[in-house]
Design a protein around this motif. Sequence first.
Motif, PDB file in Angstrom:
ATOM      1  N   GLY A  33       0.825  -1.209   0.000  1.00  0.00           N
ATOM      2  CA  GLY A  33       0.000   0.000   0.000  1.00  0.00           C
ATOM      3  C   GLY A  33       0.855   1.253   0.000  1.00  0.00           C
ATOM      4  O   GLY A  33       0.431   2.311  -0.480  1.00  0.00           O
ATOM      5  N   THR A  34       2.059   1.165   0.531  1.00  0.00           N
ATOM      6  CA  THR A  34       3.012   2.280   0.499  1.00  0.00           C
ATOM      7  C   THR A  34       3.646   2.294  -0.882  1.00  0.00           C
ATOM      8  O   THR A  34       4.370   1.375  -1.248  1.00  0.00           O
ATOM      9  CB  THR A  34       4.080   2.104   1.587  1.00  0.00           C
ATOM     10  N   LYS A  35       3.353   3.336  -1.657  1.00  0.00           N
ATOM     11  CA  LYS A  35       3.691   3.338  -3.080  1.00  0.00           C
ATOM     12  C   LYS A  35       5.069   3.929  -3.365  1.00  0.00           C
ATOM     13  O   LYS A  35       5.588   4.744  -2.606  1.00  0.00           O
ATOM     14  CB  LYS A  35       2.643   4.131  -3.874  1.00  0.00           C
ATOM     15  N   ILE A  36       5.628   3.520  -4.496  1.00  0.00           N
ATOM     16  CA  ILE A  36       6.850   4.120  -5.014  1.00  0.00           C
ATOM     17  C   ILE A  36       6.445   5.148  -6.053  1.00  0.00           C
ATOM     18  O   ILE A  36       5.813   4.825  -7.058  1.00  0.00           O
ATOM     19  CB  ILE A  36       7.763   3.073  -5.663  1.00  0.00           C
ATOM     20  N   GLY A  37       6.789   6.401  -5.794  1.00  0.00           N
ATOM     21  CA  GLY A  37       6.471   7.468  -6.741  1.00  0.00           C
ATOM     22  C   GLY A  37       7.742   8.095  -7.266  1.00  0.00           C
ATOM     23  O   GLY A  37       8.418   7.563  -8.137  1.00  0.00           O
ATOM     24  N   CYS A  38       8.121   9.221  -6.689  1.00  0.00           N
ATOM     25  CA  CYS A  38       9.255   9.989  -7.204  1.00  0.00           C
ATOM     26  C   CYS A  38      10.599   9.516  -6.683  1.00  0.00           C
ATOM     27  O   CYS A  38      11.628   9.783  -7.284  1.00  0.00           O
ATOM     28  CB  CYS A  38       9.066  11.456  -6.840  1.00  0.00           C
ATOM     29  N   ARG A  39      10.615   8.858  -5.534  1.00  0.00           N
ATOM     30  CA  ARG A  39      11.845   8.484  -4.816  1.00  0.00           C
ATOM     31  C   ARG A  39      12.708   9.707  -4.480  1.00  0.00           C
ATOM     32  O   ARG A  39      13.924   9.610  -4.343  1.00  0.00           O
ATOM     33  CB  ARG A  39      12.673   7.454  -5.602  1.00  0.00           C
ATOM     34  N   GLU A  40      12.084  10.850  -4.343  1.00  0.00           N
ATOM     35  CA  GLU A  40      12.800  12.065  -3.948  1.00  0.00           C
ATOM     36  C   GLU A  40      12.099  12.797  -2.817  1.00  0.00           C
ATOM     37  O   GLU A  40      12.473  13.911  -2.467  1.00  0.00           O
ATOM     38  CB  GLU A  40      12.956  13.004  -5.150  1.00  0.00           C
ATOM     39  N   GLY A  41      11.051  12.199  -2.240  1.00  0.00           N
ATOM     40  CA  GLY A  41      10.356  12.817  -1.125  1.00  0.00           C
ATOM     41  C   GLY A  41       9.379  13.900  -1.524  1.00  0.00           C
ATOM     42  O   GLY A  41       8.891  14.649  -0.669  1.00  0.00           O
ATOM     43  N   ASP A  42       9.067  14.010  -2.824  1.00  0.00           N
ATOM     44  CA  ASP A  42       8.231  15.111  -3.294  1.00  0.00           C
ATOM     45  C   ASP A  42       6.745  14.768  -3.419  1.00  0.00           C
ATOM     46  O   ASP A  42       5.904  15.651  -3.266  1.00  0.00           O
ATOM     47  CB  ASP A  42       8.715  15.594  -4.665  1.00  0.00           C
ATOM     48  N   CYS A  43       6.413  13.510  -3.719  1.00  0.00           N
ATOM     49  CA  CYS A  43       5.029  13.222  -4.101  1.00  0.00           C
ATOM     50  C   CYS A  43       4.166  12.729  -2.946  1.00  0.00           C
ATOM     51  O   CYS A  43       2.935  12.813  -3.004  1.00  0.00           O
ATOM     52  CB  CYS A  43       4.992  12.216  -5.247  1.00  0.00           C
ATOM     53  N   GLY A  44       4.766  12.174  -1.897  1.00  0.00           N
ATOM     54  CA  GLY A  44       4.006  11.722  -0.735  1.00  0.00           C
ATOM     55  C   GLY A  44       3.359  10.365  -0.881  1.00  0.00           C
ATOM     56  O   GLY A  44       2.666   9.907   0.036  1.00  0.00           O
ATOM     57  N   ILE A  64       6.396  10.991   7.507  1.00  0.00           N
ATOM     58  CA  ILE A  64       7.650  11.150   6.765  1.00  0.00           C
ATOM     59  C   ILE A  64       7.497  10.476   5.407  1.00  0.00           C
ATOM     60  O   ILE A  64       6.571   9.694   5.184  1.00  0.00           O
ATOM     61  CB  ILE A  64       8.862  10.531   7.499  1.00  0.00           C
ATOM     62  N   THR A  65       8.416  10.778   4.514  1.00  0.00           N
ATOM     63  CA  THR A  65       8.462  10.075   3.229  1.00  0.00           C
ATOM     64  C   THR A  65       9.480   8.942   3.363  1.00  0.00           C
ATOM     65  O   THR A  65      10.672   9.191   3.554  1.00  0.00           O
ATOM     66  CB  THR A  65       8.857  11.026   2.086  1.00  0.00           C
ATOM     67  N   GLY A 138       2.444  17.711   1.529  1.00  0.00           N
ATOM     68  CA  GLY A 138       3.471  16.959   0.825  1.00  0.00           C
ATOM     69  C   GLY A 138       2.928  15.809   0.001  1.00  0.00           C
ATOM     70  O   GLY A 138       3.688  14.974  -0.479  1.00  0.00           O
ATOM     71  N   ASN A 139       1.613  15.770  -0.168  1.00  0.00           N
ATOM     72  CA  ASN A 139       0.981  14.703  -0.959  1.00  0.00           C
ATOM     73  C   ASN A 139       0.431  15.291  -2.249  1.00  0.00           C
ATOM     74  O   ASN A 139      -0.334  16.249  -2.226  1.00  0.00           O
ATOM     75  CB  ASN A 139      -0.154  14.049  -0.173  1.00  0.00           C
ATOM     76  N   ILE A 140       0.811  14.701  -3.354  1.00  0.00           N
ATOM     77  CA  ILE A 140       0.407  15.210  -4.662  1.00  0.00           C
ATOM     78  C   ILE A 140      -0.610  14.270  -5.294  1.00  0.00           C
ATOM     79  O   ILE A 140      -0.425  13.051  -5.318  1.00  0.00           O
ATOM     80  CB  ILE A 140       1.629  15.358  -5.589  1.00  0.00           C
ATOM     81  N   CYS A 141      -1.699  14.837  -5.819  1.00  0.00           N
ATOM     82  CA  CYS A 141      -2.670  14.096  -6.623  1.00  0.00           C
ATOM     83  C   CYS A 141      -2.518  14.552  -8.063  1.00  0.00           C
ATOM     84  O   CYS A 141      -2.562  15.753  -8.343  1.00  0.00           O
ATOM     85  CB  CYS A 141      -4.093  14.381  -6.123  1.00  0.00           C
ATOM     86  N   ARG A 142      -2.326  13.623  -8.964  1.00  0.00           N
ATOM     87  CA  ARG A 142      -2.106  13.974 -10.369  1.00  0.00           C
ATOM     88  C   ARG A 142      -3.381  13.871 -11.207  1.00  0.00           C
ATOM     89  O   ARG A 142      -3.345  14.065 -12.420  1.00  0.00           O
ATOM     90  CB  ARG A 142      -1.025  13.075 -10.967  1.00  0.00           C
ATOM     91  N   CYS A 143      -4.500  13.539 -10.564  1.00  0.00           N
ATOM     92  CA  CYS A 143      -5.751  13.335 -11.307  1.00  0.00           C
ATOM     93  C   CYS A 143      -6.694  14.534 -11.209  1.00  0.00           C
ATOM     94  O   CYS A 143      -7.885  14.385 -11.440  1.00  0.00           O
ATOM     95  CB  CYS A 143      -6.474  12.088 -10.795  1.00  0.00           C
ATOM     96  N   THR A 144      -6.172  15.681 -10.827  1.00  0.00           N
ATOM     97  CA  THR A 144      -6.964  16.918 -10.686  1.00  0.00           C
ATOM     98  C   THR A 144      -8.099  16.752  -9.691  1.00  0.00           C
ATOM     99  O   THR A 144      -9.129  17.410  -9.813  1.00  0.00           O
ATOM    100  CB  THR A 144      -7.515  17.408 -12.036  1.00  0.00           C
ATOM    101  N   GLY A 145      -7.910  15.893  -8.695  1.00  0.00           N
ATOM    102  CA  GLY A 145      -8.985  15.650  -7.729  1.00  0.00           C
ATOM    103  C   GLY A 145      -8.756  16.304  -6.389  1.00  0.00           C
ATOM    104  O   GLY A 145      -9.303  15.866  -5.380  1.00  0.00           O
ATOM    105  N   TYR A 146      -7.947  17.355  -6.344  1.00  0.00           N
ATOM    106  CA  TYR A 146      -7.510  17.863  -5.048  1.00  0.00           C
ATOM    107  C   TYR A 146      -8.621  18.530  -4.250  1.00  0.00           C
ATOM    108  O   TYR A 146      -8.636  18.477  -3.026  1.00  0.00           O
ATOM    109  CB  TYR A 146      -6.332  18.826  -5.226  1.00  0.00           C
TER     110      TYR A 146
END
Length: 470
Positions: A33-44, A64-65, A138-146
Amino acid sequence: MITFILNNKTIKTPENSGMTLLDFVRYQQRLTGTKIGCREGDCGACTVLVGTLNSEGFVEYQSITSCISPLGNAHGKHIVTVEGTNLQNKLTATQHAMKANYATQCGFCTPGFVVALTGFALSNSDNNYTNALDAISGNICRCTGYKSIERAARDVVEKLENKKHQSFSWLIDNDFIPAYFETIPDRLKDLELKDLNQPKGKFVSGGTDLYVQQADNLIDNSVHLIAEKDYLKGIKIEKHTCTIGTNSTVSDLWNHTELNTHFPNLKNYLKLVSSEQIRNMASFGGNLVNASPIGDMTILFLALNSDITITTNNQKERTVALKNFYQDYKTFDLKESELIKNISFNLPTKHSYFNFEKVSKRTHLDIASVNSAIYIAVEKEVILEAHVAIGGVAAIPKYLHKTSAFLSGKPLTSTTILEASDRLQNEISPISDVRGSDNYKRLLARQLFFAHFIALFPKLFTLNDFVQHA
């Protein structure tokens, strides 16, 4: 052995301390359930909670990320992934708020939001909407659902209106967390912990910079973890001097009541620094030795005319003015065996003022194009002393020696400020890069310099006083 509690399970593992917590959770424990996104601490997407037992026997949780956090930093802690928030046969209050507001689309970001909002429910911050939004900053949604996610956050806030301070039982009864959370304080006390004792390899505290740049190397090699070194911790105020251990974080400043009285706008400044997850884990020592020309906290500490205490492994110490610490790009006055122990500065007086400004491509969760801070003491409209720092306009975080010296002893007038602005331009040497052209950065540097005086002395200056120079 690295020993900690992962959700409701006690973990003892011989894995390398430099392995990332994210990789251990996903690949060793199969908690995907803990996802791999940017691996830079940016996407949450990889957000987890870290619970630390405090001196009063309570467990304090922070988000934390996990993608840039070393596994060894989990030693002696309670780590909570999204699976660890689940109730049996029903949704938690946070999960229900997300579902009721249709706050998921592709769903990839959803676990991170759920964990971050659960951390907000567990925190001791005021249960208001602003703090809830900070918790998911620190959590990003990319589906315009914010907007639907923000509505879910508002529902969580409303459900927390009657929350009792430090009450796991209330949160359990109201479906925010599972019942096993009540057992965690005693279980953490009972853990048999041994010092990981790896005094070799690269020094790593929070890891938020190093793991972005060197993750592959750190994962496979020994690291010298220093995040739990007591002599690097703490914030102390004595005789009008503030001393901050370099393992302290931005969140430690954010939550420090006395510092916030000396700097009334401190939280507004700190909100411009990264995200809540990073503010919870990144150390000031790491920020200083990262030596980024645009490091927000470095610029802030430079303007406070800070000193740093440097220590060696044989406990010898020396003190260096931070404004003299940086020598060239990523080059500074620190030997391989040395650590920065603390940062110290004088607190503002009734005659002194402080301001921080930052311009970036987006307001929050972004690095600066140009940032600047000023400390200025004024009495009877005469500048007694001034310290000006600016980032993004030189190879190093720049303390403006000549501009600061020029201001000292001058009348606080628009003429003085305009003349100082000309000196500022002669001290900086910006380059064109992805954050803007050199001319654009010169313009920003000038405008932020003016902004300090407009913000601090609104009865004396307006934008019109500097328009002809703009």
